[in-house]
Write a protein that holds these residues in place. Structure first.
Motif, PDB file in Angstrom:
ATOM      1  N   UNK A   1       0.859  -1.462  -0.126  1.00 51.58           N
ATOM      2  CA  UNK A   1      -0.222  -0.064   0.280  1.00 51.58           C
ATOM      3  C   UNK A   1       0.774   1.327  -0.078  1.00 51.58           C
ATOM      4  N   UNK A   2       0.332   2.151  -0.049  1.00 49.71           N
ATOM      5  CA  UNK A   2       1.256   3.275  -0.132  1.00 49.71           C
ATOM      6  C   UNK A   2       2.050   3.546   1.362  1.00 49.71           C
ATOM      7  N   UNK A   3       1.314   3.608   2.582  1.00 52.10           N
ATOM      8  CA  UNK A   3       1.966   2.886   3.514  1.00 52.10           C
ATOM      9  C   UNK A   3       2.686   1.718   4.042  1.00 52.10           C
ATOM     10  N   UNK A   4       2.790   0.932   3.260  1.00 55.31           N
ATOM     11  CA  UNK A   4       3.704   0.432   2.979  1.00 55.31           C
ATOM     12  C   UNK A   4       3.061  -0.742   2.619  1.00 55.31           C
ATOM     13  N   UNK A   5       4.041  -2.190   2.997  1.00 56.06           N
ATOM     14  CA  UNK A   5       3.840  -3.595   2.356  1.00 56.06           C
ATOM     15  C   UNK A   5       2.946  -3.742   4.272  1.00 56.06           C
TER      16      UNK A   5
END
Lengths: 762, 379
Positions: free
Chosen positions: A670-674
């Motif tokens: 995701x944008x926030x990371x995996x």
């Protein structure tokens, strides 16, 4: 592959139903029990037929979907593949139903025909349309192409991962590889625990070890039994032999002993016979010798004898006295004539005797005086000589010697006197007619005696006369007594009677003595024989042959031998008893070694089988692990790629990168990371799951991909999630097909806003 | 003329292999019945001699009941001379089985390792023999010349090995047999008979084989050899013989290819058909090896098939099939099953039979587990 048409002639509770389907999403709506699941099962029936096995409480598919009215199940579908269109027709008919509707044994007839609709020709050589077109078996198809109800609450990351892995690996959402491996491992452990100290193989090995011990014990017991039986046989034979020997000895001894007792019985009989004889003799004797009721006995005889003796004595005495009297009288008469002369002679002899006595006295006196004087003379002489010698009063001594001549002279005088008596004596003797004094004495004595005798004779004569009288009286009395006693008149002669009576008495006494002797002997015999039964004794005595080898000399040795053999028999009996006890004990615990060996062999055989199975489990586990690793390494990227494309399209790139590692852990970039899947919303998880399912199908089906069938799968999703799902399906069903069975109209309503779809209402 | 019966290797009381316990018990009784039948045969044929060439008993297993049975049996044929040579399974000796029982007077037992003979002048016959005194006899018993009276019928009864030269069980070569120059050599040790053979000197020799098979390594008909031997004044021997079958049960070993059978029912049907075609019945014990290719998903249940078939006395089924029939589908199976099969297949094609067997079983187990089935009932 697209299903264009479904035609159900008769299947389950559906009859004469036709459904035309579209590419992409198809929604078939119908109330509960309207046949939605039946249609899904029909599709499978066309491709794979109906199952013959019941599952749990559900009957076999044949039983469920064959129409009992018509006894058939049948229909067709039309499919379109990349190469062509086909019509697949299948029927299933129950045979064995009679015209009257009664049943025989059921049998089924299947019919299958695949028509290539491009040229309307049957396609041959296809046994299973499903395997032909999809390249998978019915199980894979059933597990993958059919998706049941999604439970939103349960679709979390872990479960999803597990579910994907299960479907991928086993084509069965509920089949977990690790579970499968656990089952295999559990089955392996049942055979042998990991530490080797448990399990069937271990227990069998233990059992074998115990059986081996038991086998050795059984062999030993068997060997012991053989040895003891041999010993028992030998002991029994010895005992038999000894028994026969003992019986023979016993027979001999018993025969001998009983023969001795039999002799006693014989003697007893003899005694009894003898007694009879004696009794007879006595009776005869008594009969013969009784006179006037009198039978003489000892007392009678003794009395009579005494009386006779008395009489005879008395008579004899009287006779003797008479004889004596006669003699005495004669003698007295003779003596009377010689009495005077005799008296004279007596006087003469006495006078001579007196004279001689006197002469003798004188001689004696003279002799004494002579001697005295002689002695005095000697004394005087001796004394004088002594004094002279000693010169002691030698003068006196000489006087004394001279004086001695007087006594010497006197001695001579008296001596001469004495000598003179001798002739006087002789003279007297001559006058008396005796040659010596002794004779004179004797003559004197004789004459005196004669005188006395004459006197005595006279006295005696008087006495004798009195005695004769007395004796005669006694004799008469004795005779009277004798006559009184002599009652048994055998003869007239008393003496003869006495003799006869004595004889009778002797005979009777002898007989009675004999009788007493025999009675005593009989009594003794009866006492000795009282413990014995005569018949038994004679029976036991047997014959001479029975006691041929035994006699008085060797009976002792025979008895000792019998005792010895009896002792040996007893010892053998104890030994035999002990052996029998030991054998009984051994028999009770004995087991056939061969049986035990067979048990061991069977156990070993089973161990071998179990070991093969154990090795097979181990190998299966090892290879499944290898396959799993291989698959993970190969499949994960493919799944990630497919799922990512779907998700990216659906989420407009928001979740465009899906990561699936070898453990099928799903992560999303995701944008926030995996993020792991669990961090996402329920709706996102749903579509991720379905994406993965679709990715699996694309991986599993190497040839035509079937349309995925959702049977009441979304009833628990809310509208938002359902919308997401429908969008996904819309995207994924491009160039393919999915069929949604639902009982409500939500799907249709929401789908209207998403895209075109096929719709059928039952 | 002498009428004789030649037997050997009864191994009375030895365990039976490859049978369940109940069947073993039946066989044990049948072995006893065969012994009684042998006695009856001696009696009814009025045979002059019964030659037992070793291994009458299985010494370490023999029971007192069996010893008494044998003893009583021999005693019932007092007119027959029973000559026994102890073999490696019932050696003579102080602790030997023959010392544990008193046989009747018509029983003659050799007790020495050196060859000796028994003279039967009423039959114009001498019977030579020797005894095993332990489990091995490591010299050649017939290597030295044996002086004989050629005017008599000379028979040798012995336990020995004519097939191998390994000196454990009295090795006897063909030359030994020729050189021994007997009218008849009654051999024991091998449990199968291959008939009576003639020697160049006019004599004969034979293994009688055992009276009853005891396992699947003793297949075929078993029995005794009856013979008549006569010698004329010129020393010419006349010999005739016959094999008399005795065995109540015959053991067989067969293979059956069940390639292509697609179900247990099909396998069972094929087995039944095979049994019927071979004519086997309840006199037969069959070891059947299933071979061929089956579908990998098809499980084989030897025990189940055995239980379904009750026309034979005993049936043992071994599965040597390989799960490679129409395995192309499994090969192309994209699931773990396909991958699993791929890993196992090289072992299925191994040259080692044990490896193949394990791999086949592993494949079946794995497929059951991977199909969600219960593996607990595979044990």
């Amino acid at each position: 592959m697209i299903i264009e048409k479904i035609r159900i002639d008769c299947f389950g509770n559906l009859e004469d139903l036709t459904l035309e389907l579209e590419d992409g999403v198809n929604i078939i709506e119908g109330a509960n029990e309207s046949g939605k699941s039946t249609i899904a099962s029909f599709i499978k029936f066309i491709f794979y037929g109906l199952g013959t096995k019941a599952s749990g409480t559900s009957p076999a598919e044949r039983e469920r979907f064959v129409n009992w009215h018509t006894g058939t199940a049948g229909g067709h579908i039309v499919i379109r593949t990349a190469e062509a269109k086909y019509r697949i027709e299948r029927t299933l008919i129950i045979a064995g139903q009679r015209a009257d509707g009664t049943q025989t044994k059921k049998s089924y007839r299947e019919g299958l025909q695949i028509i290539d609709l491009s040229n309307n020709t049957p396609v041959s050589g296809i046994g299973s349309p499903g395997e032909h077109f999809f390249g998978v078996d019915e199980e894979v198809y059933s597990r993958t192409a059919f998706i049941n109800q999604l439970d939103g609450a349960k679709v979390d990351g872990g479960k999803l991962t597990q579910s994907i892995e299960n479907i991928l690996f086993s084509a069965n959402e509920s089949v977990n590889i690790s579970k499968a491996m656990k089952k295999l491992d559990a089955s392996r452990v049942v055979l042998l625990h990991k530490n080797g100290a448990g399990g069937q193989i271990y227990e069998l090995e233990e059992k074998c070890a115990q059986l081996e011990v038991k086998l050795e014990s059984a062999k030993q017991t068997s060997a012991d039994i053989l040895e003891k039986e041999s010993s028992l046989k030998a002991a029994n034979e010895k005992r038999e032999s000894d028994l026969k020997k003992a019986q023979k000895l016993k027979r001999e001894i018993v025969s001998y002993e009983n023969s001795k007792i039999a002799e006693l019985f014989a003697k007893k009989r003899e005694c009894l016979a003898k007694l009879e004889e004696i009794k007879l003799s006595l009776d005869t004797l008594r009969q013969n010798y009784t006179r006037d009721g009198i039978l003489p006995d000892d007392n009678y005889v003794t009395g009579l004898e005494a009386a006779l003796e008395d009489y005879e004595n008395a008579k004899a005495q009287a006779d003797e006295l008479f004889t004596e009297l006669e003699l005495a009288r004669a003698s007295a008469d003779a003596s009377r004539n010689n009495t005077d002369e005799l008296e004279k002679n007596i006087d003469r002899l006495r006078y001579a005797r007196l004279s001689i006595e006197k002469i003798k006295k004188r001689a004696h006196f003279s002799s004494v005086i002579s001697l005295t004087f002689a002695l005095i003379a000697v004394l005087f002489i001796a004394g004088g000589l002594a004094c002279i010698y000693l010169d002691f009063f030698a003068d006196i001594a000489r006087l004394a010697i001279l004086a001695s001549s007087l006594p010497i002279l006197l001695a001579i005088v008296f001596l001469a006197l004495k000598l003179g008596t001798s002739s006087a004596k002789k003279k007297q003797l001559k006058l008396s007619g005796a040659s010596s004094e002794k004779e004179l004495d004797s003559l004197v004595k004789s004459a005196e005696n004669q005188s006395v005798q004459i006197k005595q004779s006279s006295d005696r004569l008087e006495k004798l006369t009195a005695d004769c009288k007395s004796a005669t009286a006694l004799a008469e009395t004795a005779l009277q007594k004798l006559n009184e006693k002599d009652l048994w008149k055998y003869t007239d002669d008393t003496k003869e009677n006495i003799r006869a009576a004595k004889d009778v008495c002797d005979r009777i006494n002898k007989i009675q003595i004999e009788e007493t002797r025999v009675n005593e002997a009989l009594e003794l015999l009866c006492t000795q024989l009282s413990p014995y039964d005569e018949a038994e004794v004679f029976r036991l005595a047997g014959t001479e042959e029975d006691r041929a080898g035994i006699d008085q000399e060797n009976i002792g040795a025979k008895r000792r031998e019998y005792e010895f053999v009896s002792g040996a028999i007893e010892s053998l009996g104890v030994r035999i008893h002990n052996l029998e006890k030991e054998l009984a004990s051994l028999y009770s615990v004995s087991d056939n070694p061969a049986r035990i060996a067979e048990k061991i062999a069977l156990a070993r055989d089973f161990i071998s089988e179990c070991t093969k199975k154990h090795n097979a489990y181990k190998l299966a586990l090892e290879k499944i692990e290898e396959a799993s690793i291989s698959m993970r390494d190969n499949i994960s990227p493919k799944l990630a790629d497919f799922t990512s494309k779907l998700m990216s399209e659906l989420t407009l790139g928001k979740y465009g990168e899906i990561g699936i590692d070898s453990d099928f852990k799903v992560s999303v970039r995701t944008e926030a990371g995996t993020r792991e899947l669990g961090y996402l919303s329920a709706g996102t998880q749903d579509i991720t799951y379905v994406s993965l399912r679709l990715a699996l199908i694309s991986s599993l089906y190497r040839s035509n991909t079937p349309g995925v069938i959702f049977d009441e799968s979304f009833s628990r999703l809310d509208n938002t999630r359902l919308t997401q799902m429908l969008k996904l399906l819309n995207i994924s069903a491009k160039n393919t097909q999915c069929i949604l069975f639902t009982s409500n109209d939500r799907e249709a309503v929401l789908m209207n806003n998403i895209g075109s779809f096929g719709y059928k209402k039952l | 003329m002498i009428k004789l019966i030649h037997t050997a290797d009864l191994h009375l009381d030895s365990p039976f292999s490859m049978l369940d316990l109940q069947k073993s018990e039946i066989r044990r009784q049948e072995m006893r019945d065969s012994f009684e039948a042998l006695i009856n045969l001696v009696y009814t044929t009025r045979s002059d001699m019964l030659l037992i060439a070793g291994d009458l008993f299985e010494s370490s297993y023999v029971t007192h009941e069996t010893l008494n049975m044998v003893k009583n049996g021999f005693a019932r044929i007092p007119d027959c001379r029973i000559v026994i040579t102890p073999g490696n399974h019932d050696p003579a000796g102080e602790n030997g089985i023959y010392n544990k029982i008193d046989f009747s007077e018509n029983v003659y037992i050799f007790t020495s390792e050196d060859i000796s003979y028994l003279d039967f002048p009423e039959l114009n016959c001498r019977v030579y023999g020797y005894a095993f005194t332990s489990q091995s006899y490591e010299k050649s018993p017939l290597c030295n010349e044996i002086p004989k009276d050629k005017s008599k019928i000379n028979i040798l009864v012995c336990h020995g090995d004519t097939a191998t030269a390994i000196p454990r069980h009295a090795p006897i070569s063909k030359n030994d047999l020729e050189r021994a120059d007997f009218d008849y050599i009654a051999l024991g040790h091998y449990h199968n008979t291959d008939g009576v053979h003639e020697l160049s000197n006019g004599g004969y020799f034979a293994y009688s084989g055992c009276l009853e098979g005891r396992g699947f390594d003793e297949i075929g008909e078993k029995g005794v050899i009856t013979a008549r031997i006569d010698k004329d004044e010129k020393g010419k021997t006349a010999f005739s013989h016959k094999f008399v079958p005795f065995s109540k049960r015959i053991y067989h070993t067969r293979s059956l290819d069940i390639t292509g059978c697609d179900s247990s029912a099909a396998i069972l049907a094929k087995i039944n058909e095979f049994i019927k075609s071979e004519g086997f019945d309840d006199h037969d014990a069959l070891k059947l090896v299933l071979e061929g290719m089956l579908s990998p998903s098809l499980r084989v249940f030897p025990q189940y098939y055995k239980e379904q078939i009750n026309t034979l006395f005993s049936l043992k089924i071994t599965d040597n099939t390989l799960p490679l029939f129409e395995s192309a589908q499994l090969m192309s199976d994209p699931s773990i099953k396909g991958a699993f099969f791929d890993k196992i297949r090289p072992l299925l094609e191994s040259g080692n039979a044990e490896e193949r067997e394990t791999a086949a079983l592993a494949l079946r187990y794995g497929l059951v587990a991977l199909s969600g089935g219960e593996t607990s009932d595979l044990n």
